[in-house]
Design a protein around this motif. Structure first.
Motif, short mmCIF file in Angstrom:
data_model
loop_
_atom_site.label_atom_id
_atom_site.label_comp_id
_atom_site.label_asym_id
_atom_site.label_seq_id
_atom_site.Cartn_x
_atom_site.Cartn_y
_atom_site.Cartn_z
N LYS A 31 4.60 5.28 1.90
CA LYS A 31 4.97 6.63 2.32
C LYS A 31 3.83 7.56 1.93
N GLY A 32 3.38 8.37 2.87
CA GLY A 32 2.27 9.28 2.61
C GLY A 32 2.76 10.63 2.11
N LYS A 77 -0.42 5.50 6.99
CA LYS A 77 -0.51 5.07 8.39
C LYS A 77 -1.20 3.72 8.51
N ARG A 78 -2.19 3.47 7.67
CA ARG A 78 -2.90 2.19 7.72
C ARG A 78 -2.07 1.06 7.11
N THR A 95 -1.61 10.47 3.12
CA THR A 95 -1.00 10.43 4.45
C THR A 95 -1.74 9.46 5.36
N GLY A 96 -3.08 9.44 5.27
CA GLY A 96 -3.85 8.49 6.08
C GLY A 96 -3.63 7.06 5.65
N ASN A 125 1.41 0.98 6.52
CA ASN A 125 2.78 0.81 7.03
C ASN A 125 3.76 0.53 5.89
#
Length: 269
Positions: free
Chosen positions: A106-107, A99-100, A95-96, A102
């Protein structure tokens, strides 16, 4: 301008270790690449790459899915691996990490799933599973992670072998939990090599060592075990010979699948 290398022909139902942790899976008509590392040998500060990939990334430009156990460390996600992954149709990761990174990342949190349509009309399901990137008693960060957030993956689908990719996991307790929740794993791709990093966790392994890899294989009861993440980097401290010896000691040589990098391995015994 030089000509582009031809795509590598697909070998459905097979896996290829490219080097380090990087593994190509042709499964259910889909091409999947896990933890892409395609740089030439070089230094990344405290990590040093000693061998390049057996096959370059342009041969896998038809990839359908990239799996990244974690984006934090170059030995799992180097510069060319990152560039390759970000051109894929889909990248599944932590998930992290999503976010980094993009789009197209998909996390997935532990036990989350994502489905992909297969060319034959079926579906491949990817389940994120836990991983612990260091000793169980290691110091945890504010998010409760040891070292950093890492995920493993389990791939399932009707008529397909069930494949577990451990990611950088050093925890036998975690392997036991995965085996309990997903009891019929056919192929285990284990990040072994006893990675040790100076100044971290008293230099205890942050990935499976050979003995724990054999123990994980016994717990999972997988008929095919493919060790990866055990060569090509200076901080991997146990290679193929140590792994083969540990599996022999455990009476598990028959499940061990090792071949030269760039060689296809069948996913069924």
């Amino acid at each position: 301008m030089g000509s582009r290398s031809p795509l590598l022909p697909r070998h459905d139902g097979s896996a290829m270790v490219v080097g380090g942790p990087t593994t190509v899976l042709d499964l259910g008509g889909l091409r999947i690449v896990s933890d892409p590392t395609f740089d030439t040998p070089q230094s990344y500060g405290y990590l040093t790459k000693t061998e390049g990939p057996a096959v370059t990334e342009d041969r896998f430009a038809d990839v359908d899915l990239v799996l990244v156990s974690h984006d934090n460390h170059a030995d799992n996600f180097d510069d060319r691996g990152r560039a390759f992954a970000l051109t894929a149709p889909l990248l599944l990761t932590t998930t992290g990490g999503a976010k980094r990174l993009n789009s197209p990342a998909k996390g997935l949190a532990a036990w989350d799933t994502h489905g992909l349509r297969r060319p034959d009309g079926g579906e491949l399901t990817v389940t994120a599973v836990p991983a612990v990137h260091g000793p169980e008693d290691g110091e945890r960060d504010p998010d409760g992670e040891i070292n950093c957030q890492v995920t493993g993956f389990v791939l399932t689908g009707d008529g397909l072998p069930t494949v577990y990719i451990s990611g950088d996991n050093a925890s036998i307790r975690t392997v036991t939990e995965i085996a309990r929740r997903i009891p019929d794993i056919d192929v285990a791709i284990l990040h072994a090599g006893a990675a040790r990093v100076s100044g971290k966790f008293r230099e205890r392994p942050v990935s499976l060592d050979s003995v724990r890899a054999a123990a994980a294989a016994a717990i999972l009861s997988a008929p095919v075990v493919i060790p990866v993440h055990c060569d090509g980097w200076a901080h991997f401290t146990e290679g193929r010979d140590a792994i083969a010896h540990a599996f022999d000691d455990a009476g598990l040589t028959s499940v061990l699948a090792i071949a030269d990098h760039g060689t296809w391995l069948p996913l069924k015994s």
